[in-house]
Design a protein around this motif. Structure first.
Motif, PDB file in Angstrom:
ATOM      1  N   SER A 131       0.841  -1.188   0.000  1.00  0.00           N
ATOM      2  CA  SER A 131       0.000   0.000   0.000  1.00  0.00           C
ATOM      3  C   SER A 131       0.880   1.244   0.000  1.00  0.00           C
ATOM      4  O   SER A 131       2.065   1.193   0.344  1.00  0.00           O
ATOM      5  CB  SER A 131      -0.908   0.013   1.232  1.00  0.00           C
ATOM      6  OG  SER A 131      -0.134   0.187   2.410  1.00  0.00           O
ATOM      7  N   PHE A 132       0.286   2.371  -0.359  1.00  0.00           N
ATOM      8  CA  PHE A 132       1.046   3.620  -0.353  1.00  0.00           C
ATOM      9  C   PHE A 132       1.447   4.019   1.067  1.00  0.00           C
ATOM     10  O   PHE A 132       2.436   4.735   1.257  1.00  0.00           O
ATOM     11  CB  PHE A 132       0.236   4.741  -1.007  1.00  0.00           C
ATOM     12  CG  PHE A 132       0.433   4.831  -2.495  1.00  0.00           C
ATOM     13  CD1 PHE A 132       1.655   5.196  -3.025  1.00  0.00           C
ATOM     14  CD2 PHE A 132      -0.609   4.556  -3.367  1.00  0.00           C
ATOM     15  CE1 PHE A 132       1.851   5.287  -4.397  1.00  0.00           C
ATOM     16  CE2 PHE A 132      -0.425   4.645  -4.738  1.00  0.00           C
ATOM     17  CZ  PHE A 132       0.805   5.009  -5.248  1.00  0.00           C
ATOM     18  N   ILE A 133       0.706   3.576   2.061  1.00  0.00           N
ATOM     19  CA  ILE A 133       1.095   3.853   3.452  1.00  0.00           C
ATOM     20  C   ILE A 133       2.417   3.176   3.764  1.00  0.00           C
ATOM     21  O   ILE A 133       3.339   3.785   4.329  1.00  0.00           O
ATOM     22  CB  ILE A 133      -0.003   3.364   4.418  1.00  0.00           C
ATOM     23  CG1 ILE A 133      -1.230   4.275   4.352  1.00  0.00           C
ATOM     24  CG2 ILE A 133       0.529   3.301   5.837  1.00  0.00           C
ATOM     25  CD1 ILE A 133      -1.019   5.642   4.938  1.00  0.00           C
ATOM     26  N   SER A 244      -3.897  11.223  -4.702  1.00  0.00           N
ATOM     27  CA  SER A 244      -2.845  10.844  -3.754  1.00  0.00           C
ATOM     28  C   SER A 244      -3.068  11.520  -2.404  1.00  0.00           C
ATOM     29  O   SER A 244      -3.135  12.742  -2.312  1.00  0.00           O
ATOM     30  CB  SER A 244      -1.468  11.230  -4.302  1.00  0.00           C
ATOM     31  OG  SER A 244      -1.130  10.440  -5.409  1.00  0.00           O
ATOM     32  N   PHE A 245      -3.162  10.704  -1.389  1.00  0.00           N
ATOM     33  CA  PHE A 245      -3.367  11.200  -0.026  1.00  0.00           C
ATOM     34  C   PHE A 245      -2.507  10.430   0.968  1.00  0.00           C
ATOM     35  O   PHE A 245      -1.732  11.007   1.724  1.00  0.00           O
ATOM     36  CB  PHE A 245      -4.844  11.094   0.359  1.00  0.00           C
ATOM     37  CG  PHE A 245      -5.121  11.377   1.812  1.00  0.00           C
ATOM     38  CD1 PHE A 245      -5.179  12.687   2.263  1.00  0.00           C
ATOM     39  CD2 PHE A 245      -5.320  10.348   2.710  1.00  0.00           C
ATOM     40  CE1 PHE A 245      -5.429  12.951   3.603  1.00  0.00           C
ATOM     41  CE2 PHE A 245      -5.572  10.600   4.042  1.00  0.00           C
ATOM     42  CZ  PHE A 245      -5.623  11.907   4.507  1.00  0.00           C
ATOM     43  N   ASP A 246      -2.639   9.094   0.952  1.00  0.00           N
ATOM     44  CA  ASP A 246      -1.961   8.276   1.956  1.00  0.00           C
ATOM     45  C   ASP A 246      -0.453   8.364   1.841  1.00  0.00           C
ATOM     46  O   ASP A 246       0.263   8.361   2.861  1.00  0.00           O
ATOM     47  CB  ASP A 246      -2.423   6.816   1.884  1.00  0.00           C
ATOM     48  CG  ASP A 246      -2.616   6.330   0.454  1.00  0.00           C
ATOM     49  OD1 ASP A 246      -2.312   7.098  -0.475  1.00  0.00           O
ATOM     50  OD2 ASP A 246      -3.067   5.190   0.273  1.00  0.00           O
ATOM     51  N   LEU A 247       0.076   8.460   0.614  1.00  0.00           N
ATOM     52  CA  LEU A 247       1.525   8.570   0.455  1.00  0.00           C
ATOM     53  C   LEU A 247       2.047   9.854   1.086  1.00  0.00           C
ATOM     54  O   LEU A 247       3.079   9.846   1.762  1.00  0.00           O
ATOM     55  CB  LEU A 247       1.892   8.530  -1.033  1.00  0.00           C
ATOM     56  CG  LEU A 247       3.380   8.676  -1.357  1.00  0.00           C
ATOM     57  CD1 LEU A 247       4.173   7.499  -0.801  1.00  0.00           C
ATOM     58  CD2 LEU A 247       3.597   8.794  -2.868  1.00  0.00           C
ATOM     59  N   VAL A 249       0.633  11.632   3.511  1.00  0.00           N
ATOM     60  CA  VAL A 249       0.474  11.563   4.967  1.00  0.00           C
ATOM     61  C   VAL A 249       1.574  10.716   5.588  1.00  0.00           C
ATOM     62  O   VAL A 249       2.158  11.077   6.617  1.00  0.00           O
ATOM     63  CB  VAL A 249      -0.915  11.000   5.327  1.00  0.00           C
ATOM     64  CG1 VAL A 249      -1.013  10.726   6.823  1.00  0.00           C
ATOM     65  CG2 VAL A 249      -1.999  11.979   4.897  1.00  0.00           C
ATOM     66  N   ALA A 250       1.901   9.589   4.964  1.00  0.00           N
ATOM     67  CA  ALA A 250       2.900   8.689   5.537  1.00  0.00           C
ATOM     68  C   ALA A 250       4.323   9.208   5.353  1.00  0.00           C
ATOM     69  O   ALA A 250       5.170   9.016   6.231  1.00  0.00           O
ATOM     70  CB  ALA A 250       2.775   7.299   4.918  1.00  0.00           C
ATOM     71  N   THR A 265      -4.872  16.230   0.481  1.00  0.00           N
ATOM     72  CA  THR A 265      -4.539  16.552   1.874  1.00  0.00           C
ATOM     73  C   THR A 265      -5.115  17.904   2.273  1.00  0.00           C
ATOM     74  O   THR A 265      -5.504  18.097   3.422  1.00  0.00           O
ATOM     75  CB  THR A 265      -3.010  16.547   2.067  1.00  0.00           C
ATOM     76  OG1 THR A 265      -2.409  17.459   1.142  1.00  0.00           O
ATOM     77  CG2 THR A 265      -2.450  15.164   1.841  1.00  0.00           C
ATOM     78  N   TYR A 268      -8.752  17.205   3.148  1.00  0.00           N
ATOM     79  CA  TYR A 268      -8.892  16.530   4.437  1.00  0.00           C
ATOM     80  C   TYR A 268      -8.620  17.489   5.586  1.00  0.00           C
ATOM     81  O   TYR A 268      -9.354  17.515   6.585  1.00  0.00           O
ATOM     82  CB  TYR A 268      -7.922  15.348   4.497  1.00  0.00           C
ATOM     83  CG  TYR A 268      -7.883  14.672   5.833  1.00  0.00           C
ATOM     84  CD1 TYR A 268      -8.855  13.740   6.189  1.00  0.00           C
ATOM     85  CD2 TYR A 268      -6.879  14.968   6.765  1.00  0.00           C
ATOM     86  CE1 TYR A 268      -8.835  13.127   7.429  1.00  0.00           C
ATOM     87  CE2 TYR A 268      -6.852  14.358   7.999  1.00  0.00           C
ATOM     88  CZ  TYR A 268      -7.833  13.439   8.334  1.00  0.00           C
ATOM     89  OH  TYR A 268      -7.812  12.839   9.571  1.00  0.00           O
TER      90      TYR A 268
END
Length: 309
Positions: A131-133, A244-247, A249-250, A265, A268
């Motif tokens: 996952s992108f996380i 793209s959001f999780d990448l 954030v992580a 982002t 959010y």
């Protein structure tokens, strides 16, 4: 012969569908109806609700004090939104171009029937299983100046080596490109490889008989045959970039400051942490517009090709 049997035969003779035939024709629709209804409500229904909220002065909770397109005006005047939009252009452009070039190169390499092709294909595709996380966390460790590549190289004795993009506001957005390309280029390679394997070998052999070198054959003959693959890859990659959001954030958390903010982002942050639901909804609708601007030409091209075919 009973009366019901004779009526059934008479109905079939008159072209009337029997009860069993009627049930068979409607049973698939009845089975799919709940899924379709749920999808319509939770996908398109919430899209419509988001658009309605973007026209209101909603803050922490939804309200229906309509203010027209005032939230969109606030959004256009917001400096952070323009930073996020600029970052999306930089990140999305580099992400799409590098993935296409690297994916095509790897696919052409594997198309030469080299040894251990299966193992290499698995290695290139492995990042897509993450996952992108996970990708963001791993690259955050690797690019951390005190823990990752910079610390490792300095530990080898190169004390002047510096690679601090992760904490540099001007360079941090490029760390997103590095991590995203690492994960998605294998997927693009698989698309190109499938396209290459679908090309008739006789075309390449005929070009070789005409004296064409292998690089020239790929550039002049093979790659033009892969236009549908290129178009599909661009659509998919651009769609990934916009959402793209999780990448972020992580990997960077949007920082340093908000130097690596992307529209997702931004949405959010304002909708859920700054109690500006109306403004966040307006940004979400602009993101949806960006996705539709990519999908509509793709769907139009697909429908046109099928109609012409």
């Amino acid at each position: 012969m009973t009366r019901s049997t004779s009526l059934s035969h008479a109905g079939r003779a008159l072209g009337r569908p029997s009860s069993s035939g009627f049930l068979q024709s409607w049973l698939p629709r009845l089975v799919l109806a709940p899924s379709v209804a749920i999808s319509l409500f939770f996908v398109y229904g919430f899209m419509l609700w988001t658009f309605v909220l973007s026209l209101t002065n909603s803050r922490m909770l939804p309200s229906y004090d309509f203010v027209g397109f005032a939230q969109y005006g606030r959004l256009m005047a917001n400096e952070r939104w323009w930073v996020a939009s600029t970052n999306l252009v930089i990140f999305g452009g580099l992400f799409v171009v590098i993935c296409l070039v690297l994916g095509a190169f790897l696919a052409i390499l594997l198309d030469q029937r080299i040894r251990r092709e299966g193992a290499l294909r698995t290695i290139y595709l492995y990042p897509m299983a993450l996952s992108f996380i996970v990708t963001g966390v791993v690259w955050k460790w690797l690019l951390n100046p005190g823990l990752g590549l910079q610390a490792m190289v300095r530990g080898w004795g190169f004390e002047s080596f510096t690679f601090d993009w992760l904490v540099d506001p001007d360079m941090a957005v490029y760390t997103l490109v590095i991590a995203a390309v690492w994960q998605a280029s294998g997927f693009v390679m698989a698309l190109f490889l499938a396209g290459l394997r679908g090309i008739d070998d006789s075309i390449i052999k005929a070009a070789q008989l005409d004296g064409g070198s292998l690089p020239r054959i790929y550039w002049r003959v093979v790659i033009p045959c892969l236009r549908p693959v290129v178009f599909s890859a661009v659509m998919i990659l651009a769609h990934i970039a916009i959402k793209s959001f999780d990448l972020v954030v992580a990997l960077t958390g949007g920082g340093p400051g908000y130097a690596t903010d992307l529209p997702a982002t931004f949405m959010y942050t304002h909708a859920f942490t700054r109690a500006q639901v109306g403004l966040g909804s307006a940004s979400a609708m602009l993101m949806l517009g960006g996705v539709l601007a990519i999908l509509i030409p793709y769907l139009y091209s697909e429908l046109r090709s099928r109609k012409n075919g």
